[in-house]
Design an enzyme around this catalytic site. Sequence first.
Site, PDB file in Angstrom:
ATOM      1  N   THR A   1      -9.499 -46.816 -11.244  1.00  0.00           N
ATOM      2  CA  THR A   1     -10.246 -46.469 -10.163  1.00  0.00           C
ATOM      3  C   THR A   1      -9.603 -45.657  -9.188  1.00  0.00           C
ATOM      4  O   THR A   1      -8.235 -45.470  -8.973  1.00  0.00           O
ATOM      5  CB  THR A   1     -10.363 -48.009  -9.159  1.00  0.00           C
ATOM      6  OG1 THR A   1     -11.076 -48.793 -10.310  1.00  0.00           O
ATOM      7  CG2 THR A   1     -11.134 -47.989  -7.847  1.00  0.00           C
TER       8      THR A   1
ATOM      9  N   GLU B   1      -9.740 -56.212 -12.246  1.00  0.00           N
ATOM     10  CA  GLU B   1      -8.744 -57.088 -11.529  1.00  0.00           C
ATOM     11  C   GLU B   1      -8.481 -58.335 -12.251  1.00  0.00           C
ATOM     12  O   GLU B   1      -8.207 -59.423 -11.556  1.00  0.00           O
ATOM     13  CB  GLU B   1      -8.721 -56.788  -9.927  1.00  0.00           C
ATOM     14  CG  GLU B   1      -8.658 -55.584  -9.493  1.00  0.00           C
ATOM     15  CD  GLU B   1      -8.030 -55.448  -8.127  1.00  0.00           C
ATOM     16  OE1 GLU B   1      -7.614 -56.277  -7.683  1.00  0.00           O
ATOM     17  OE2 GLU B   1      -8.452 -54.352  -7.612  1.00  0.00           O
TER      18      GLU B   1
END
Length: 380
Positions: A158, A363
């Site tokens: 990201t 995550e």
Amino acid sequence: MQIELNEEQLLLRDTVRRFAAEVVAPRAKEIDESGEFPREFFARAAELGLAGVAVPEEHGGAGMDIVSYCLVIEEISRVCASSGVILSVNNSLVCDPILAYGTAEQKREFLVPLASGEKIGCFALTEPGAGSDAAALRTTARRDGDDYVLDGSKVFITNGLAADVAIVFASVDLSRGHKGITAFLVPTDSPGLSRGGHQYKLGVQASGTTELYFESLRVPARFRLGDEGQGFRIAMATLDGGRIGIAAQAVGIAQGAFEEARKYARERQQFGQAISEFQTIQFYLADMAVEIDAARLLTWRAAWKKQQGGRYSLEAAQAKLFASEAAQHVTNQALQIHGGYGYTREYNVERFFRDARITEIYEGTSEIQKLVIADQILRA
Ligand code: CAA
């Protein structure tokens, strides 16, 4: 623990809500369709102090608390999940570990520009063969005089397309497993670093996700973050904080979808009345509201726990697990309330539905959160 927001937090929430409505929302659909990384958004968010919300002012941040950070991520994600994760990564996956483990020189050189938004960062842990099993990474870092030489590659990064700085995790000794993993602060214009192209995904299209490649990439030893072999613990502790950000993002996505559904239910006429008059729709909205509030409270609890110092892996994993699953249910119901229109690109709800999905994956997947939770509760 105080559940009500204080005056400063309320002011921040209202300011960010206005910024989201005026600056972020008008471009949300367009960047979802084009996949363009919203650099201008990041620059304008930085002017408000949102690039380093909880970083002390002396290091270039806004010096606020972790609950405030959650409010920021929720409000931005309420209109644009791509913009939400861009900020979340810069704040919690990049600024946080430099603040916690960086030397004074690293804080000056890296943290100040990242927390003030002059630069943007990414967190390069995941590899093609090392996702949930992060310790299985194969990127190597070989010491050579005053430098380390990095070789390997990273995926699903990201902010990767836009980042000026990458925190790269590499092994100084693959035979030592996670104890060989070491973290490095790497300027992305270093010779030997190259990036992939735009990665087309189901949602969060504008988050600049790409691959990073390292070929005999020289990193000065003074850019090593923490000690040799400390990288895995740095990554794990950093992800605890990151997971609070993703929980807040999930709450924001759910809240955005809920508001669209409530508005639509009041306007849409069927069988001679607004569909909000039907008890089925009312029950849907009631369930959605409860799930969102529960997710928000778990998120704030985790933020509060982080603020106290000490380990908060359990609270962060609980918040991320619950909030991401709530976002999944709520966006699904919001789409259902919209009926056929919800399935079109005419309404925002299909974007919320697509964007929610990743919060159960990045995550740490929901399954990984359950491992973390089980590990913590069995230790107690
Ligand atoms: N804080 C501090 N230390 C920690 C820790 C934490 N939260 N979690 C683990 N550790 C330490 C352990 O104490 C242990 O230390 P010792 O060696 O001293 O005993 C060491 O780390 C190894 O721990 P484990 O044996 O538990 O490690 P493991 O290999 O079994 O992995 C895991 C545990 C929970 C599965 C972990 O690999 C994990 O979280 N995986 C998911 C990875 C992930 O979340 N990736 C996200 C990528 S970034 C991203 O997604 C960003 C984005 O796009 C937005």
